[in-house]
Write a protein that holds these residues in place. Structure first.
Motif, PDB file in Angstrom:
ATOM      1  N   GLY A 146       0.824  -1.210   0.000  1.00  0.00           N
ATOM      2  CA  GLY A 146       0.000   0.000   0.000  1.00  0.00           C
ATOM      3  C   GLY A 146       0.855   1.255   0.000  1.00  0.00           C
ATOM      4  O   GLY A 146       2.076   1.197   0.172  1.00  0.00           O
ATOM      5  N   ARG A 148       2.515   4.259   1.443  1.00  0.00           N
ATOM      6  CA  ARG A 148       2.976   4.662   2.779  1.00  0.00           C
ATOM      7  C   ARG A 148       4.124   5.670   2.640  1.00  0.00           C
ATOM      8  O   ARG A 148       4.908   5.599   1.694  1.00  0.00           O
ATOM      9  CB  ARG A 148       3.516   3.444   3.551  1.00  0.00           C
ATOM     10  N   ARG A 154       3.758   5.746   7.766  1.00  0.00           N
ATOM     11  CA  ARG A 154       2.360   6.120   8.014  1.00  0.00           C
ATOM     12  C   ARG A 154       1.603   6.268   6.694  1.00  0.00           C
ATOM     13  O   ARG A 154       2.214   6.496   5.642  1.00  0.00           O
ATOM     14  CB  ARG A 154       2.277   7.422   8.820  1.00  0.00           C
ATOM     15  N   LYS A 155       0.254   6.165   6.805  1.00  0.00           N
ATOM     16  CA  LYS A 155      -0.580   6.419   5.620  1.00  0.00           C
ATOM     17  C   LYS A 155      -0.632   7.919   5.395  1.00  0.00           C
ATOM     18  O   LYS A 155      -1.004   8.660   6.318  1.00  0.00           O
ATOM     19  CB  LYS A 155      -2.011   5.919   5.860  1.00  0.00           C
ATOM     20  N   GLN A 157      -1.973  11.542   4.524  1.00  0.00           N
ATOM     21  CA  GLN A 157      -3.287  12.196   4.524  1.00  0.00           C
ATOM     22  C   GLN A 157      -3.399  13.238   3.425  1.00  0.00           C
ATOM     23  O   GLN A 157      -4.488  13.643   3.055  1.00  0.00           O
ATOM     24  CB  GLN A 157      -3.542  12.876   5.882  1.00  0.00           C
ATOM     25  N   ILE A 192      -4.901   5.792  -5.010  1.00  0.00           N
ATOM     26  CA  ILE A 192      -4.605   6.264  -3.643  1.00  0.00           C
ATOM     27  C   ILE A 192      -5.917   6.566  -2.914  1.00  0.00           C
ATOM     28  O   ILE A 192      -6.108   6.194  -1.758  1.00  0.00           O
ATOM     29  CB  ILE A 192      -3.688   7.516  -3.680  1.00  0.00           C
ATOM     30  N   ARG A 193      -6.846   7.205  -3.613  1.00  0.00           N
ATOM     31  CA  ARG A 193      -8.139   7.538  -2.989  1.00  0.00           C
ATOM     32  C   ARG A 193      -8.934   6.268  -2.660  1.00  0.00           C
ATOM     33  O   ARG A 193      -9.652   6.228  -1.664  1.00  0.00           O
ATOM     34  CB  ARG A 193      -8.946   8.443  -3.920  1.00  0.00           C
ATOM     35  N   GLU A 195      -7.568   3.369  -1.868  1.00  0.00           N
ATOM     36  CA  GLU A 195      -6.934   2.695  -0.729  1.00  0.00           C
ATOM     37  C   GLU A 195      -7.074   3.492   0.566  1.00  0.00           C
ATOM     38  O   GLU A 195      -7.284   2.926   1.633  1.00  0.00           O
ATOM     39  CB  GLU A 195      -5.444   2.468  -1.032  1.00  0.00           C
ATOM     40  N   ILE A 196      -6.940   4.833   0.447  1.00  0.00           N
ATOM     41  CA  ILE A 196      -6.996   5.684   1.648  1.00  0.00           C
ATOM     42  C   ILE A 196      -8.067   6.753   1.395  1.00  0.00           C
ATOM     43  O   ILE A 196      -7.761   7.869   0.962  1.00  0.00           O
ATOM     44  CB  ILE A 196      -5.613   6.345   1.912  1.00  0.00           C
ATOM     45  N   ASP A 198      -9.731   8.865   3.059  1.00  0.00           N
ATOM     46  CA  ASP A 198      -9.674  10.207   3.664  1.00  0.00           C
ATOM     47  C   ASP A 198      -8.403  10.972   3.269  1.00  0.00           C
ATOM     48  O   ASP A 198      -8.122  12.033   3.824  1.00  0.00           O
ATOM     49  CB  ASP A 198      -9.803  10.124   5.189  1.00  0.00           C
ATOM     50  N   CYS A 199      -7.657  10.446   2.326  1.00  0.00           N
ATOM     51  CA  CYS A 199      -6.443  11.149   1.853  1.00  0.00           C
ATOM     52  C   CYS A 199      -6.832  12.176   0.779  1.00  0.00           C
ATOM     53  O   CYS A 199      -7.582  11.867  -0.148  1.00  0.00           O
ATOM     54  CB  CYS A 199      -5.472  10.117   1.272  1.00  0.00           C
TER      55      CYS A 199
END
Ligand SMILES: Cc1cc2nc3c(=O)[nH]c(=O)nc-3n(C[C@H](O)[C@H](O)[C@H](O)COP(=O)(O)OP(=O)(O)OC[C@H]3O[C@@H](n4cnc5c(N)ncnc54)[C@H](O)[C@@H]3O)c2cc1C
Ligand code: SF4
Length: 352
Positions: A146, A148, A154-155, A157, A192-193, A195-196, A198-199
């Motif tokens: 993923g 990072r 960290r993921k 933001q 990216i959106r 997978e994460i 709230d990024c």
């Protein structure tokens, strides 16, 4: 039986050329300098390809498998061509593993080199660990780990993707557009959106060149469905305030300076000429075009000709190309080379 045709490089182009030749019963000698076949998508660990959405390892892996299992294709890995002498239709190639091959023609499918972002130091690559390239983000996704931040795992933001890094930049001698990096970046932003969720993902651009049908599928979809934000800007520098990366520049639509914090900055790197091109040009006796790619002849005559009769070229060796176009060019060059070696009387003559 006609002599085999030499293919230099086993990326999408070389694999497509080898398969096309084998499918008409023509023998090929495939020479790849790395220990693995597949070219940039495999060697650099790309994730899902545009536009197919297939994982690179499956799509290009399938191309590798059908060539590796083909008795008409002799494969030489970890190897290159040291000498290439003789006449059209009767060449002798000396490989770096000591093998000599008699071949009727050659197809250069030797591809490109990724732009090295250290050549754009003001944008932070090599200074800040969380400044990465599109190729690195592809590897993060394809490895299953993923996206990072390399500094602490960290993921992120807030992610910024900077377009045209090492392309369309006269200051560093790279005037060309690398064609596919806008579309690849829109696709990575979507990934990216996904997978994460709230990024926040921003794309900083001079122009968006999601050509043809990619406009709807990647540019508009990334904004409308995935809320990726696009900012037309000139980036001056990427620095750090000790906690986050800071992008400084100018928003060129509203003509105001910008200073924006991010967790990760991604360079959408371009496609440089293959670093081996000078030596390839010298060994095969072919001309380079002014930027250092391998020069190609008139596209309306015999497709894929170089300046030397009997030596053909296809794919990213000729300049930035997509995988689909590289494959199409390789098949066309393969058929031109096949027709060339089939000429019994006058092998040196051009194929009309
Ligand atoms: C970050 C990034 C992501 C991309 N994603 C996509 C995508 O999703 N979809 C898409 O259509 N395109 C994508 N592209 C473009 C894609 O990488 C190219 O279109 C494709 O790799 C071209 O294939 P090729 O076989 O011509 O060259 P390459 O893939 O570069 O293969 C060339 C092969 O030749 C070998 N070689 C080089 N020199 C020698 C030598 N001297 N002797 C022997 N062997 C040699 C190399 O090791 C390599 O295996 C992307 C590009 C980048 C930079
Ligand atoms: S495709 Fe887009 S990011 Fe790549 S060089 Fe062209 S304009 Fe820049």
């Amino acid at each position: 039986m006609s002599k085999p045709i030499l293919i230099l490089g086993a990326g999408p182009s070389g694999l497509a050329a080898a398969h096309a030749l084998a499918s008409v019963g023509q023998r090929a000698v495939l020479v790849e300098k790395e220990g693995r076949l597949g070219g940039a998508p495999i060697l650099s660990g790309y994730a899902k390809l545009v536009p197919s959405g297939e994982w690179a390892r499956d799509a290009i892996g399938g191309m590798v498998a059908r060539v590796e299992n083909n008795p008409l294709v002799a494969i030489n890995k970890g190897c290159t061509v040291k000498e290439f002498r003789g006449e059209p239709g009767a060449f002798q190639a000396t490989l770096s593993n000591g093998e000599m091959c008699q071949v009727g023609a050659a197809i250069l499918c030797s591809g490109f080199t990724h732009f090295d972002s250290v050549n754009k130091p003001e944008w932070g690559f090599g200074t800040f660990p969380d400044v990465v390239t599109t190729a690195q983000v592809e590897q993060m996704i394809s490895s299953g780990k993923g996206v990072r931040c390399p500094s602490d795992g960290r993921k992120p933001q807030r992610v910024a993707i900077l377009l045209c890094v090492g392309s369309r930049d006269r200051q560093i001698g790279r005037e060309w557009c690398s064609k596919i990096c806008c579309t690849v970046s829109c696709n990575l932003a979507i990934e990216i959106r996904e997978e994460i969720p709230d990024c926040h993902v921003y794309i900083y651009y001079m122009d968006i060149r999601t050509f043809g049908l990619y406009e709807t599928r990647y540019y508009w979809r990334s904004q409308e469905e995935f809320k990726v934000k696009y900012i037309k800007a000139r980036i001056a520098e990427v620095t750090s305030d000790g906690q986050r990366l800071i992008i400084k520049g100018e928003d060129t639509l509203v003509k105001r300076p910008i200073t924006i914090p991010f967790d990760m900055v991604v360079h959408a790197i371009g496609m440089d000429p293959n670093v081996d091109n000078r030596s390839i040009a010298s060994v095969f006796g072919v001309a380079l075009e002014p930027h250092g790619h391998i020069g190609k002849g008139n596209a309306y005559g015999t497709f894929g000709e170089t300046s030397r009769p009997g030596v053909f070229v296809a794919g990213a060796a000729t300049g930035p190309e997509t995988i689909d176009d590289s494959i199409g060019q390789a098949r066309a060059a393969a058929m031109a080379a096949f027709a060339f070696v089939q000429q019994p009387a006058a092998p040196a003559a051009k194929v009309a």
